[in-house]
Design an enzyme around this catalytic site. Structure first.
Site, PDB file in Angstrom:
ATOM      1  N   ASP A 169     -45.743 -19.074 -22.021  1.00  0.00           N
ATOM      2  CA  ASP A 169     -46.757 -20.143 -22.033  1.00  0.00           C
ATOM      3  C   ASP A 169     -48.065 -19.728 -22.677  1.00  0.00           C
ATOM      4  O   ASP A 169     -48.954 -20.555 -22.867  1.00  0.00           O
ATOM      5  CB  ASP A 169     -47.020 -20.600 -20.595  1.00  0.00           C
ATOM      6  CG  ASP A 169     -45.795 -21.277 -20.003  1.00  0.00           C
ATOM      7  OD1 ASP A 169     -45.321 -20.829 -18.936  1.00  0.00           O
ATOM      8  OD2 ASP A 169     -45.288 -22.216 -20.631  1.00  0.00           O
TER       9      ASP A 169
ATOM     10  N   HIS B  90     -45.052 -12.403 -15.049  1.00  0.00           N
ATOM     11  CA  HIS B  90     -43.750 -13.076 -14.926  1.00  0.00           C
ATOM     12  C   HIS B  90     -42.969 -12.414 -13.798  1.00  0.00           C
ATOM     13  O   HIS B  90     -43.053 -11.207 -13.599  1.00  0.00           O
ATOM     14  CB  HIS B  90     -42.953 -12.938 -16.239  1.00  0.00           C
ATOM     15  CG  HIS B  90     -41.836 -13.911 -16.356  1.00  0.00           C
ATOM     16  ND1 HIS B  90     -40.614 -13.715 -15.768  1.00  0.00           N
ATOM     17  CD2 HIS B  90     -41.788 -15.116 -16.963  1.00  0.00           C
ATOM     18  CE1 HIS B  90     -39.832 -14.746 -16.029  1.00  0.00           C
ATOM     19  NE2 HIS B  90     -40.516 -15.618 -16.744  1.00  0.00           N
TER      20      HIS B  90
HETATM   21  C1  SDX Z   1     -42.806 -19.721 -16.546  1.00  0.00           C
HETATM   22  O1  SDX Z   1     -39.131 -17.853 -13.768  1.00  0.00           O
HETATM   23  C2  SDX Z   1     -39.119 -18.142 -15.084  1.00  0.00           C
HETATM   24  O2  SDX Z   1     -38.266 -17.750 -15.817  1.00  0.00           O
HETATM   25  C3  SDX Z   1     -40.284 -19.046 -15.537  1.00  0.00           C
HETATM   26  C4  SDX Z   1     -40.390 -19.291 -17.038  1.00  0.00           C
HETATM   27  C5  SDX Z   1     -39.208 -20.093 -17.543  1.00  0.00           C
HETATM   28  O3  SDX Z   1     -38.940 -20.018 -18.761  1.00  0.00           O
HETATM   29  O4  SDX Z   1     -38.634 -20.885 -16.745  1.00  0.00           O
HETATM   30  O5  SDX Z   1     -40.463 -18.052 -17.729  1.00  0.00           O
HETATM   31  C6  SDX Z   1     -41.623 -20.127 -17.362  1.00  0.00           C
HETATM   32  O6  SDX Z   1     -43.007 -20.299 -15.522  1.00  0.00           O
HETATM   33  C7  SDX Z   1     -43.641 -18.562 -16.998  1.00  0.00           C
HETATM   34  C8  SDX Z   1     -44.783 -18.203 -15.980  1.00  0.00           C
HETATM   35  C9  SDX Z   1     -45.918 -19.200 -16.175  1.00  0.00           C
HETATM   36  N1  SDX Z   1     -46.942 -19.019 -15.143  1.00  0.00           N
HETATM   37  C10 SDX Z   1     -48.151 -18.448 -15.418  1.00  0.00           C
HETATM   38  O7  SDX Z   1     -48.449 -17.985 -16.507  1.00  0.00           O
HETATM   39  C11 SDX Z   1     -49.128 -18.490 -14.255  1.00  0.00           C
HETATM   40  C12 SDX Z   1     -49.859 -17.129 -14.166  1.00  0.00           C
HETATM   41  N2  SDX Z   1     -48.890 -16.118 -13.724  1.00  0.00           N
HETATM   42  C13 SDX Z   1     -48.655 -16.014 -12.340  1.00  0.00           C
HETATM   43  O8  SDX Z   1     -49.215 -16.797 -11.411  1.00  0.00           O
HETATM   44  C14 SDX Z   1     -47.578 -15.026 -11.929  1.00  0.00           C
HETATM   45  O9  SDX Z   1     -47.598 -13.964 -12.780  1.00  0.00           O
HETATM   46  C15 SDX Z   1     -46.196 -15.617 -11.836  1.00  0.00           C
HETATM   47  C16 SDX Z   1     -46.166 -16.810 -10.954  1.00  0.00           C
HETATM   48  C17 SDX Z   1     -45.703 -15.992 -13.185  1.00  0.00           C
HETATM   49  C18 SDX Z   1     -45.286 -14.533 -11.252  1.00  0.00           C
HETATM   50  O10 SDX Z   1     -45.722 -14.306  -9.977  1.00  0.00           O
HETATM   51  P1  SDX Z   1     -44.998 -13.220  -9.008  1.00  0.00           P
HETATM   52  O11 SDX Z   1     -43.808 -12.643  -9.669  1.00  0.00           O
HETATM   53  O12 SDX Z   1     -44.831 -13.860  -7.676  1.00  0.00           O
HETATM   54  O13 SDX Z   1     -46.030 -12.072  -8.976  1.00  0.00           O
HETATM   55  P2  SDX Z   1     -47.235 -11.992  -7.967  1.00  0.00           P
HETATM   56  O14 SDX Z   1     -47.960 -13.303  -7.905  1.00  0.00           O
HETATM   57  O15 SDX Z   1     -46.744 -11.388  -6.712  1.00  0.00           O
HETATM   58  O16 SDX Z   1     -48.190 -10.962  -8.745  1.00  0.00           O
HETATM   59  C19 SDX Z   1     -48.035  -9.555  -8.596  1.00  0.00           C
HETATM   60  C20 SDX Z   1     -49.443  -8.999  -8.748  1.00  0.00           C
HETATM   61  C21 SDX Z   1     -50.430  -9.622  -7.749  1.00  0.00           C
HETATM   62  O17 SDX Z   1     -51.483  -8.684  -7.552  1.00  0.00           O
HETATM   63  P3  SDX Z   1     -51.413  -7.719  -6.217  1.00  0.00           P
HETATM   64  O18 SDX Z   1     -51.253  -8.648  -5.023  1.00  0.00           O
HETATM   65  O19 SDX Z   1     -50.225  -6.823  -6.432  1.00  0.00           O
HETATM   66  O20 SDX Z   1     -52.734  -6.989  -6.245  1.00  0.00           O
HETATM   67  O21 SDX Z   1     -49.962  -9.328 -10.043  1.00  0.00           O
HETATM   68  C22 SDX Z   1     -51.084 -10.198  -9.920  1.00  0.00           C
HETATM   69  C23 SDX Z   1     -51.021 -10.776  -8.523  1.00  0.00           C
HETATM   70  O22 SDX Z   1     -52.325 -11.116  -8.056  1.00  0.00           O
HETATM   71  N3  SDX Z   1     -50.941 -11.223 -10.939  1.00  0.00           N
HETATM   72  C24 SDX Z   1     -51.935 -11.685 -11.699  1.00  0.00           C
HETATM   73  C25 SDX Z   1     -51.343 -12.610 -12.575  1.00  0.00           C
HETATM   74  N4  SDX Z   1     -50.036 -12.698 -12.312  1.00  0.00           N
HETATM   75  C26 SDX Z   1     -49.783 -11.839 -11.308  1.00  0.00           C
HETATM   76  N5  SDX Z   1     -53.258 -11.395 -11.720  1.00  0.00           N
HETATM   77  C27 SDX Z   1     -53.993 -12.050 -12.650  1.00  0.00           C
HETATM   78  N6  SDX Z   1     -53.507 -12.942 -13.526  1.00  0.00           N
HETATM   79  C28 SDX Z   1     -52.184 -13.266 -13.511  1.00  0.00           C
HETATM   80  N7  SDX Z   1     -51.690 -14.149 -14.354  1.00  0.00           N
END
Ligand code: SDX
Length: 429
Positions: free
Chosen positions: A364, A307
């Protein structure tokens, strides 16, 4: 101690003293409005990781502590004691309703649940296997073509009646999308039912026989709607505010919010989680899935994990996880996907990759297991999120418009394209 911060451009020694803005809770912010004028500089923050877009009194999140407050009330207390419509009132008006206010609000919502019959012609035009979110984006936006008598953002009465209409009609539209997709007749909303029972009746009722809503299912749905009602300046809410800043009507703003929610990185994640759990299939495949999620050469992610704000457990995920066990037990259902989800969470939370990046289950991760137990099809999961989030979207739209001084949102950019060059005639290319 001055309430400013000195920004010094080390290239020329120029300095700007910028105000620090503090709220009631959370980190203060630097007011950079004068930065470009004083130092000729912009700030650069793709994804707005460190950027506040507005001031708001609606929802507070402490990502490190895993705290979520709606108008100051902790989400776990609202989940335990409140109802979705009471929470919708709280988000919109800023306080819990008294008995008379609660009755009046519920009455207004109940008596605006029907949709114009012309919308059924619109629905019938959709392809039989259209994704319900594709239908929702279209049909929600088209409400502006039927309710144009109260769309003026400047008129407080128009603002409130449209807020009520949107909260009231979203379940009717959502159920109609489902009925269209299964080729069954639409079921009209029944005023004698509560908000969630009415929705389940519209979803699963058929003319051939009476339909009895299971109160366990209605209660579970109401709780899920409370948990999904608002979440500060998330992508879809920021979209609603940005569209609203142009003076667009509230229905257009909500349609834009629905479109933004659809993405798998946002509200589309609940559908993606269930597809991921089905793909993993069994606890024995969990370790492999976690390894794939860590592999930068594999675009597989653990959907429902991570998140932007929560660097601790999403408090909503904790509540929903407990709900899963309760609701499935009460409904007498054993879903092996819950075992897979629990195993996935256990393995991931012990893995350095997830621990270092503070990746925890989000709202989720478990919600789809409950929707599945309620017989909601997976393609409808994000539609369910949209029904609930309409309360938050409209509360933010109302807050922005009630303030009166809405500035159009217009971010700048760092231009990386070609410098100015002369046109080249075709014969010379
Ligand atoms: C919702 O904003 C809100 O409040 C949203 C929400 C709401 O109520 O409105 O809470 C609802 O949208 C919840 C999130 C649902 N999405 C997912 O579950 C999709 C999977 N998660 C992600 O794609 C990700 O975690 C996000 C999009 C939720 C957050 O992304 P960020 O903050 O931009 O973080 P990032 O992509 O920069 O990740 C940081 C690191 C990265 O690795 P490095 O580049 O540092 O090596 O963490 C890794 C990412 O690759 N990473 C994951 C991961 N999420 C982040 N690796 C594997 N699996 C994951 N799910």
């Amino acid at each position: 101690m001055s309430n400013t911060i000195a920004i010094v451009d080390s290239r020329n020694g120029k300095q700007a003293d910028l105000p620090i803005v503090s709220g009631a809770l959370g980190d203060p912010a630097i007011d950079i409005a004068k930065l470009n004028k004083e130092l000729g500089l912009f700030t650069y923050d793709p994804g707005f990781v460190s950027t506040c877009s507005t001031k708001s009194a609606i929802t507070f999140i402490d990502g490190d502590q895993g705290v979520l407050l709606y108008r100051g009330y902790p989400i776990d207390q609202l989940a335990q004691h409140s109802s979705f419509l009471e929470v919708a009132y709280l988000l919109i008006h800023g306080d819990l309703p008294g008995p008379a206010q609660k009755t009046e609000f519920e009455h207004h919502v109940t008596h605006h649940t029907m949709i114009h019959e012309g919308l059924k012609l619109f629905m019938n035009g959709f392809h039989y296997n259209a994704h319900p979110m594709a239908m929702m984006v279209g049909i929600a936006g088209s409400l502006a073509a039927f309710y144009h008598d109260s769309l003026d953002p400047e008129d407080p009465q128009h603002r409130m009646i449209t807020a009520i209409r949107l909260i009231a009609k979203m379940p009717t539209l959502a159920a109609a999308c489902y009925k269209h997709s299964v080729g069954q007749p639409y079921v009209y909303p029944k005023n004698n039912l509560d908000y969630c029972s009415r929705f389940l009746d519209m979803m699963f009722g058929v003319p051939a026989e009476p339909y009895e809503v299971n109160p366990i299912a209605a209660k579970a749905l109401d709780l899920l709607f409370i948990l999904h009602a608002d979440h500060e300046q998330n992508a879809s809410t920021s979209t609603v505010r940005l569209v609203g800043s142009t003076g667009a009507n509230p229905i257009a703003c909500i349609a834009a919010g629905i479109a933004a929610l659809w993405g798998p990185a946002h509200g589309g994640a609940n559908e993606a989680v269930l597809k991921m759990l089905n793909e993993i299939g069994d606890k024995s495949n969990v370790a492999r899935a976690v390894e794939r999620a860590k592999d930068k050469n594999d675009n597989f992610r653990l959907m429902g994990f991570g998140h932007r704000v929560y660097k601790n457990f999403d408090p909503r995920a904790k509540i929903i996880r407990e709900m899963c066990h309760k609701v499935l037990n009460e409904l007498g259902i054993h879903d092996p996907l819950l075992d897979v989800a629990m195993a996935l969470e256990e393995v991931a939370l012990k893995d350095d990759y997830f621990v270092e990046r503070k990746l925890y289950p989000n709202v989720d991760f478990y919600s789809g297991i409950i929707y599945k137990a309620l017989k909601i099809p997976v393609e409808m999961f994000t539609v369910m999120f949209a029904i609930a989030r309409t309360a938050g979207w409209i509360a933010h739209w109302l807050e922005q418009n009630a303030a009166g001084d809405v500035k159009i949102g217009r971010p700048r950019q760092i231009y990386v394209g070609p410098k100015s060059r002369d046109y080249v005639p075709l014969a010379q290319r």
